[in-house]
Design a protein around this motif. Structure first.
Motif, PDB file in Angstrom:
ATOM      1  N   ASN A  19       0.805  -1.230   0.000  1.00  0.00           N
ATOM      2  CA  ASN A  19       0.000   0.000   0.000  1.00  0.00           C
ATOM      3  C   ASN A  19       0.834   1.274   0.000  1.00  0.00           C
ATOM      4  O   ASN A  19       0.296   2.374   0.089  1.00  0.00           O
ATOM      5  N   ARG A  41       4.198   6.857 -10.573  1.00  0.00           N
ATOM      6  CA  ARG A  41       3.024   7.605 -10.134  1.00  0.00           C
ATOM      7  C   ARG A  41       1.751   7.047 -10.775  1.00  0.00           C
ATOM      8  O   ARG A  41       0.716   6.893 -10.106  1.00  0.00           O
ATOM      9  N   GLU A  42       1.822   6.735 -12.058  1.00  0.00           N
ATOM     10  CA  GLU A  42       0.635   6.233 -12.749  1.00  0.00           C
ATOM     11  C   GLU A  42       0.212   4.858 -12.243  1.00  0.00           C
ATOM     12  O   GLU A  42      -0.973   4.614 -12.039  1.00  0.00           O
ATOM     13  N   THR A  44       0.708   3.598  -9.352  1.00  0.00           N
ATOM     14  CA  THR A  44       0.273   3.650  -7.947  1.00  0.00           C
ATOM     15  C   THR A  44      -0.972   4.508  -7.742  1.00  0.00           C
ATOM     16  O   THR A  44      -1.604   4.423  -6.680  1.00  0.00           O
ATOM     17  N   ARG A  45      -1.324   5.311  -8.728  1.00  0.00           N
ATOM     18  CA  ARG A  45      -2.423   6.270  -8.555  1.00  0.00           C
ATOM     19  C   ARG A  45      -3.712   5.588  -8.088  1.00  0.00           C
ATOM     20  O   ARG A  45      -4.174   4.615  -8.689  1.00  0.00           O
ATOM     21  N   ASP A  46      -4.276   6.116  -6.998  1.00  0.00           N
ATOM     22  CA  ASP A  46      -5.519   5.593  -6.402  1.00  0.00           C
ATOM     23  C   ASP A  46      -5.382   4.148  -5.924  1.00  0.00           C
ATOM     24  O   ASP A  46      -6.391   3.481  -5.664  1.00  0.00           O
ATOM     25  N   ARG A  47      -4.136   3.655  -5.820  1.00  0.00           N
ATOM     26  CA  ARG A  47      -3.925   2.266  -5.386  1.00  0.00           C
ATOM     27  C   ARG A  47      -2.954   2.168  -4.223  1.00  0.00           C
ATOM     28  O   ARG A  47      -3.078   1.292  -3.379  1.00  0.00           O
ATOM     29  N   ASP A  65       2.970  11.515  -3.718  1.00  0.00           N
ATOM     30  CA  ASP A  65       2.295  11.839  -2.460  1.00  0.00           C
ATOM     31  C   ASP A  65       3.252  12.386  -1.413  1.00  0.00           C
ATOM     32  O   ASP A  65       2.811  13.007  -0.439  1.00  0.00           O
TER      33      ASP A  65
END
Length: 198
Positions: A19, A41-42, A44-47, A65
């Motif tokens: 996470n 970043r892409e 991991t985005r929203d994940r 982040d």
């Protein structure tokens, strides 16, 4: 690990329960490093939470982040000013004094170690879970254990009071990063023995 292979491994690791992802790349520079950070970043985005090691400018540039600082890096306030007011700022610590200093500077979390011998820190002194217990008892911050942690010992690190564990080779060197991450995730919810000799 080639960039595409790394991105695939990160994707698989997140599927397995990771996470938070830290990009710790000391070899790549310039546009290639920026492109890699954007790709992480892409994926991991929203994940998963995404932090960049030691580079608040890259953090801001890629919309990560947060930024993770080595123990002797710039002050937390400087990193936050560069990365942006909403950015997480963490710091690696290897002693109670360093933990107290980072907490006093306003760090959001600490990564503490080296817990067990680790290929990413060859020759480093392994303190066992004692370093986790000593730091958790003195700061009111999430403390994440690092150093030689895998599915066989993650529960002991959590049992010492860590809020999580950081892994490199246990996941990225595995044949199946998703299964490796899932095995570790399964154990971090278990309270294990604090026996540093294991």
């Amino acid at each position: 690990m080639p960039p595409r292979e790394l991105i695939d491994a990160i994707d698989a690791a997140i599927q397995g329960g990771v996470n938070m992802v830290q990009l710790r790349d000391r070899a790549t520079t310039g546009r290639a490093r920026t492109d890699l950070a954007k790709a992480v970043r892409e994926v991991t985005r929203d994940r998963a939470v995404f932090v960049v090691n030691g580079d608040p400018e890259l953090t801001a540039q890629t919309g990560a982040d947060g930024v993770h600082l080595p123990e002797s890096a710039m002050p937390v306030s400087t990193a936050r000013q560069i990365a942006g007011p909403g950015a997480l700022v963490g710091r690696s610590v290897h002693s109670r004094a360093a933990a107290a200093s980072a907490a006093g500077q306003g760090a959001d979390y600490l990564i503490a170690g080296t817990v067990y011998p680790s290929p990413s820190h060859p020759g480093g002194t392994a303190s066992g879970t004692a370093i986790i217990r000593s730091i958790v008892g003195m700061v009111d911050l999430p403390v994440i254990g690092i150093g030689g942690i895998d599915a066989s010992n993650a529960a002991r690190v959590m049992g010492a009071g860590a809020r999580g564990v950081a892994c490199i080779s246990a996941i990225l060197a595995a044949k199946d990063p998703r299964l490796a991450a899932a095995a570790i995730a399964k154990h971090i919810d278990q309270r294990g023995s604090n026996d540093d000799t294991q």
